[in-house]
Design a protein around this motif. Sequence first.
Motif, PDB file in Angstrom:
ATOM      1  N   ASP A 160      14.499  70.861  11.499  1.00 39.91           N
ATOM      2  CA  ASP A 160      13.391  69.941  11.310  1.00 39.91           C
ATOM      3  C   ASP A 160      13.579  68.742  12.244  1.00 39.91           C
ATOM      4  O   ASP A 160      14.635  68.548  12.839  1.00 39.91           O
ATOM      5  N   ALA A 161      12.540  67.947  12.378  1.00 39.15           N
ATOM      6  CA  ALA A 161      12.557  66.844  13.339  1.00 39.15           C
ATOM      7  C   ALA A 161      13.665  65.839  13.058  1.00 39.15           C
ATOM      8  O   ALA A 161      14.269  65.306  13.986  1.00 39.15           O
ATOM      9  N   LEU A 162      13.970  65.591  11.798  1.00 34.46           N
ATOM     10  CA  LEU A 162      15.010  64.618  11.459  1.00 34.46           C
ATOM     11  C   LEU A 162      16.388  65.099  11.903  1.00 34.46           C
ATOM     12  O   LEU A 162      17.172  64.328  12.459  1.00 34.46           O
ATOM     13  N   ASP A 163      16.695  66.383  11.683  1.00 32.60           N
ATOM     14  CA  ASP A 163      17.986  66.916  12.134  1.00 32.60           C
ATOM     15  C   ASP A 163      18.108  66.821  13.648  1.00 32.60           C
ATOM     16  O   ASP A 163      19.159  66.447  14.175  1.00 32.60           O
ATOM     17  N   THR A 164      17.043  67.174  14.356  1.00 32.18           N
ATOM     18  CA  THR A 164      17.063  67.108  15.815  1.00 32.18           C
ATOM     19  C   THR A 164      17.247  65.673  16.281  1.00 32.18           C
ATOM     20  O   THR A 164      17.998  65.405  17.216  1.00 32.18           O
ATOM     21  N   GLU A 165      16.609  64.740  15.605  1.00 31.55           N
ATOM     22  CA  GLU A 165      16.751  63.327  15.950  1.00 31.55           C
ATOM     23  C   GLU A 165      18.190  62.857  15.731  1.00 31.55           C
ATOM     24  O   GLU A 165      18.749  62.120  16.543  1.00 31.55           O
ATOM     25  N   LYS A 166      18.806  63.284  14.634  1.00 23.19           N
ATOM     26  CA  LYS A 166      20.196  62.895  14.348  1.00 23.19           C
ATOM     27  C   LYS A 166      21.146  63.432  15.417  1.00 23.19           C
ATOM     28  O   LYS A 166      22.073  62.738  15.848  1.00 23.19           O
ATOM     29  N   ILE A 167      20.916  64.668  15.831  1.00 19.81           N
ATOM     30  CA  ILE A 167      21.758  65.251  16.875  1.00 19.81           C
ATOM     31  C   ILE A 167      21.582  64.473  18.173  1.00 19.81           C
ATOM     32  O   ILE A 167      22.550  64.150  18.866  1.00 19.81           O
ATOM     33  N   ASP A 168      20.334  64.147  18.505  1.00 19.93           N
ATOM     34  CA  ASP A 168      20.087  63.391  19.730  1.00 19.93           C
ATOM     35  C   ASP A 168      20.699  61.991  19.659  1.00 19.93           C
ATOM     36  O   ASP A 168      21.219  61.499  20.656  1.00 19.93           O
ATOM     37  N   GLU A 169      20.651  61.348  18.503  1.00 19.51           N
ATOM     38  CA  GLU A 169      21.276  60.030  18.363  1.00 19.51           C
ATOM     39  C   GLU A 169      22.771  60.096  18.658  1.00 19.51           C
ATOM     40  O   GLU A 169      23.312  59.263  19.384  1.00 19.51           O
ATOM     41  N   ALA A 170      23.434  61.078  18.089  1.00 19.57           N
ATOM     42  CA  ALA A 170      24.875  61.223  18.326  1.00 19.57           C
ATOM     43  C   ALA A 170      25.151  61.558  19.784  1.00 19.57           C
ATOM     44  O   ALA A 170      26.111  61.049  20.383  1.00 19.57           O
ATOM     45  N   MET A 171      24.306  62.407  20.375  1.00 18.51           N
ATOM     46  CA  MET A 171      24.488  62.738  21.793  1.00 18.51           C
ATOM     47  C   MET A 171      24.246  61.522  22.682  1.00 18.51           C
ATOM     48  O   MET A 171      24.916  61.373  23.709  1.00 18.51           O
ATOM     49  N   SER A 172      23.314  60.652  22.295  1.00 16.27           N
ATOM     50  CA  SER A 172      23.055  59.466  23.115  1.00 16.27           C
ATOM     51  C   SER A 172      24.262  58.537  23.109  1.00 16.27           C
ATOM     52  O   SER A 172      24.578  57.920  24.125  1.00 16.27           O
ATOM     53  N   VAL A 173      24.960  58.449  21.978  1.00 15.94           N
ATOM     54  CA  VAL A 173      26.178  57.643  21.925  1.00 15.94           C
ATOM     55  C   VAL A 173      27.254  58.267  22.813  1.00 15.94           C
ATOM     56  O   VAL A 173      27.924  57.572  23.578  1.00 15.94           O
ATOM     57  N   ALA A 174      27.398  59.582  22.731  1.00 20.39           N
ATOM     58  CA  ALA A 174      28.373  60.263  23.578  1.00 20.39           C
ATOM     59  C   ALA A 174      28.042  60.043  25.060  1.00 20.39           C
ATOM     60  O   ALA A 174      28.937  59.771  25.866  1.00 20.39           O
ATOM     61  N   GLU A 175      26.762  60.141  25.397  1.00 22.32           N
ATOM     62  CA  GLU A 175      26.348  59.910  26.792  1.00 22.32           C
ATOM     63  C   GLU A 175      26.671  58.481  27.216  1.00 22.32           C
ATOM     64  O   GLU A 175      27.208  58.249  28.295  1.00 22.32           O
ATOM     65  N   HIS A 176      26.353  57.519  26.374  1.00 24.16           N
ATOM     66  CA  HIS A 176      26.615  56.110  26.682  1.00 24.16           C
ATOM     67  C   HIS A 176      28.105  55.850  26.901  1.00 24.16           C
ATOM     68  O   HIS A 176      28.485  55.098  27.798  1.00 24.16           O
TER      69      HIS A 176
END
Length: 106
Positions: free
Chosen positions: A70-86
């Motif tokens: 669902d959209a919320l799970d995908t958003e959570k994964i992207d949030e964590a990936m954005s921190v890893a990218e940063h």
Amino acid sequence: MPEPENGSREPFTAPTALTRLLRQEFPRLEWPAMTATIAGNYTVGGLVPAPAVPGTRDQLARHRDEMKYDALDTEKIDEAMSVAEHLGIAFYEATELYSGMDGNLN
């Protein structure tokens, strides 16, 4: 999904490198198979090496509507990936690098 722009055919890989030293130290233990994907939020799953994180985020964003999450799970994964990218580090699901519920970074 099509091939990501980062040149890798599969951005996620099994995280066996994270437990390699332990497996060598304790070879008689039965180690569970490690998957090269994320089965769901709050699960232990695929590792994305640091250089592949930006391209993987792009790929996930482009194909968000095709995913079984669902959209919320995908958003959570992207949030964590954005921190890893940063931070310039690898992404690994369930490492508690980022805790959205607590609003903090470890």
